[in-house]
Every structure is written in C-alpha cells, then in structure tokens.
Design a protein around this motif. Structure first.
Motif, short mmCIF file in Angstrom:
data_model
loop_
_atom_site.label_atom_id
_atom_site.label_comp_id
_atom_site.label_asym_id
_atom_site.label_seq_id
_atom_site.Cartn_x
_atom_site.Cartn_y
_atom_site.Cartn_z
N ASN A 154 -5.57 2.20 -1.38
CA ASN A 154 -4.56 1.81 -2.36
C ASN A 154 -4.77 0.37 -2.78
O ASN A 154 -4.75 -0.53 -1.97
N LEU A 155 -4.98 0.22 -4.07
CA LEU A 155 -5.12 -1.11 -4.65
C LEU A 155 -3.85 -1.39 -5.43
O LEU A 155 -3.38 -0.56 -6.19
N GLU A 156 -3.30 -2.56 -5.23
CA GLU A 156 -2.07 -2.93 -5.91
C GLU A 156 -2.23 -4.32 -6.49
O GLU A 156 -3.20 -5.02 -6.21
N SER A 157 -1.24 -4.72 -7.27
CA SER A 157 -1.30 -6.04 -7.87
C SER A 157 -1.32 -7.14 -6.82
O SER A 157 -1.72 -8.26 -7.11
N SER A 158 -0.93 -6.83 -5.59
CA SER A 158 -0.94 -7.82 -4.52
C SER A 158 -2.28 -7.86 -3.77
O SER A 158 -2.36 -8.44 -2.69
N TYR A 159 -3.31 -7.26 -4.33
CA TYR A 159 -4.64 -7.23 -3.70
C TYR A 159 -5.09 -8.65 -3.35
O TYR A 159 -4.97 -9.56 -4.15
N ASP A 160 -5.64 -8.81 -2.15
CA ASP A 160 -6.10 -10.11 -1.65
C ASP A 160 -7.56 -10.32 -2.06
O ASP A 160 -8.46 -9.67 -1.52
#
Length: 64
Positions: free
Chosen positions: A4-10
């Motif tokens: 899961n990739l989200e806008s909060s990806y580091d």
C-alpha cells in the motif's frame, strides 16, 4: 510489489523501493511473451507504483 502506497509514503526508502520494483517488473516482463490478465494487472500495478514513488519523491523515472 509494495502493498500500500499512500500520500504519506516515506521518500527515504525510494531508492531501495524503486530498485526492487524495477527488478520485479523486469522479471515479469522478460518471463513470457503471453501474459495472463493477472500477470498484466500485476505489471500495470508495479508500473503505477514506480510512477507514484518517482512523482512523490521528485525522482526521474527510468523508461520501461
């Protein structure tokens, strides 16, 4: 493939993640010329993940 990739990806993991995704993509593409719909869907998801990380982290994506 990342789950899961989200806008909060580091982005600190971007280099490692992109490398892994590109290797996985290359393996899938070179595997066979005839692909099942499931294989094509996986290829599409990996390509999308690569584009997402590249865009999010300001990295120039490598051409496929």
């Amino acid at each position: 493939m990342l789950n899961n990739l989200e806008s909060s990806y580091d982005c600190s993991q971007a280099s490692e993640d992109l490398h892994s995704l590109r290797l996985e993509l290359e393996s899938l593409i070179s595997g066979s010329s005839e692909r099942s719909p499931e294989e094509q869907e996986k290829i599409n998801r990996i390509e999308n993940q690569i584009r997402f990380i590249a865009n999010k982290c300001g990295i120039e994506p490598h051409p496929s």
